[in-house]
Write an enzyme that holds these catalytic residues in place. Structure first.
Site, PDB file in Angstrom:
ATOM      1  CE1 TYR A 173      31.765  84.556  67.312  1.00  0.00           C
ATOM      2  CE2 TYR A 173      31.903  84.317  64.927  1.00  0.00           C
ATOM      3  CZ  TYR A 173      32.179  85.025  66.085  1.00  0.00           C
ATOM      4  OH  TYR A 173      32.871  86.209  66.010  1.00  0.00           O
ATOM      5  NE  ARG A 217      24.735  88.518  66.113  1.00  0.00           N
ATOM      6  CZ  ARG A 217      25.623  89.195  66.827  1.00  0.00           C
ATOM      7  NH1 ARG A 217      25.888  90.463  66.529  1.00  0.00           N
ATOM      8  NH2 ARG A 217      26.239  88.633  67.855  1.00  0.00           N
ATOM      9  NE  ARG A 223      38.738  70.685  51.066  1.00  0.00           N
ATOM     10  CZ  ARG A 223      38.858  71.340  49.908  1.00  0.00           C
ATOM     11  NH1 ARG A 223      38.663  70.687  48.773  1.00  0.00           N
ATOM     12  NH2 ARG A 223      39.184  72.617  49.886  1.00  0.00           N
ATOM     13  CE  LYS A 280      29.057  86.716  66.856  1.00  0.00           C
ATOM     14  NZ  LYS A 280      29.990  87.836  66.763  1.00  0.00           N
ATOM     15  CD  GLU A 333      32.325  95.013  61.743  1.00  0.00           C
ATOM     16  OE1 GLU A 333      31.403  95.072  62.578  1.00  0.00           O
ATOM     17  OE2 GLU A 333      32.352  94.178  60.820  1.00  0.00           O
TER      18      GLU A 333
END
Length: 285
Positions: free
Chosen positions: A35, A54, A102, A149, A181
């Site tokens: 995301y 990114r 799945r 991310k 972070e």
């Protein structure tokens, strides 16, 4: 009754109540998704090119196909901002690998693309930025590829709840004795004329705001050191702050109950926030 938001799902702009994704989507089943969050100021997008770059990297690292070109993504962002009348806020974008029965092996299916907006009227005039935030330190127990991310955000969510339970605003994560972070932001300290922040690597996310702020700091004649620092070093610093797309530059005035510097937002942090917002507005698209 307030108007429903318009969101984007796989090529369609629909009211949020009608937005649907398959229960077999791998973003839902396995957090197999990435995301980006782009801020909106004055109806324009901040650092959009950095976010799309990114996004491309995250997709590449996970061998996930791209659902759209940068130009198409820009058009979708702008359309959502216009349809929802966003002046100050954000656009959230998520790409999952798609829907399939799945299985742990990657399926060969079209990716799922979802975008929505959120209003954030206090992005610039943030009460938190004005008073400064308090953080606690917690162990960093995330996976080892934090440079991607992904939507694997359960532990950061737990960290924010730990901070809330402790009466703090957020948490800084610590691994092998040094800060990595914040739960959703990059962490910094300032001592004298030197700004220190963790170097890039798989341990942290390469923040888009981070990149801009480090450049602005150097242009303002600050010395920048990209290296690890401890909680104890942070507590003895003159200033501390965080950066992210939704908080810009926000001062940290207390760490684990101990005040930082004068115990209020410091001049360097405040100046960097001003510079970032000023430049962001000028370069917004």
């Amino acid at each position: 009754m307030s108007m429903s938001r318009i969101v984007y799902v796989n090529g369609a702009y629909v009211p949020e109540e009608e937005a649907k994704v398959s229960v077999f989507d791998r973003g839902f089943l396995m957090a197999d998704a990435v995301y980006e969050v782009t801020s909106v100021l004055d109806g324009k997008l901040i650092d959009f090119e950095g976010h799309t770059a990114r996004l491309r990297r995250s997709l590449s690292e996970l061998e996930m196909p791209s659902p759209a070109t940068d130009e198409e993504l820009l058009a979708i962002h702008r359309e959502l901002v216009a349809r929802n009348g966003i002046h100050d806020g954000l656009v959230y974008l998520q790409v999952s690998r798609g829907a399939a029965d799945r299985d742990f092996a990657y399926p060969d299916v079209p990716p799922t693309l979802v975008l929505f907006t959120q209003e954030k009227p206090q992005l610039v005039d943030s009460p938190l930025a004005a008073r400064g935030m308090s953080v606690i330190s917690i162990p960093d127990q995330r996976w080892k590829r934090r440079d991607i991310k992904t939507t694997q955000l359960l532990y950061p969510s737990m960290g924010k709840m730990m901070a809330k339970a402790a009466g703090a605003d957020d948490a800084w994560m610590v691994e092998e004795g040094v800060v990595t972070e914040g739960t959703s932001n990059n962490a910094y300290i300032v001592t004298g004329n030197t700004l220190v922040t963790r170097q890039l690597g798989p341990e942290i996310l390469s923040g888009i705001t981070r990149t801009a702020v480090l450049r602005l700091a150097q242009e303002a004649q600050l010395r920048v050191e990209e290296r690890p620092f401890t909680i104890e070093e942070a507590q003895s610093a003159d200033e501390a702050f965080i950066t992210s797309a939704t908080t810009f530059v926000t001062p940290v005035v207390k760490i684990d109950g101990q005040g930082i510097g004068a115990g209020r937002p410091g001049p360097i942090t405040q100046r960097l926030r001003e510079l970032y917002i000023e430049e962001g507005r000028k370069a917004a698209i």
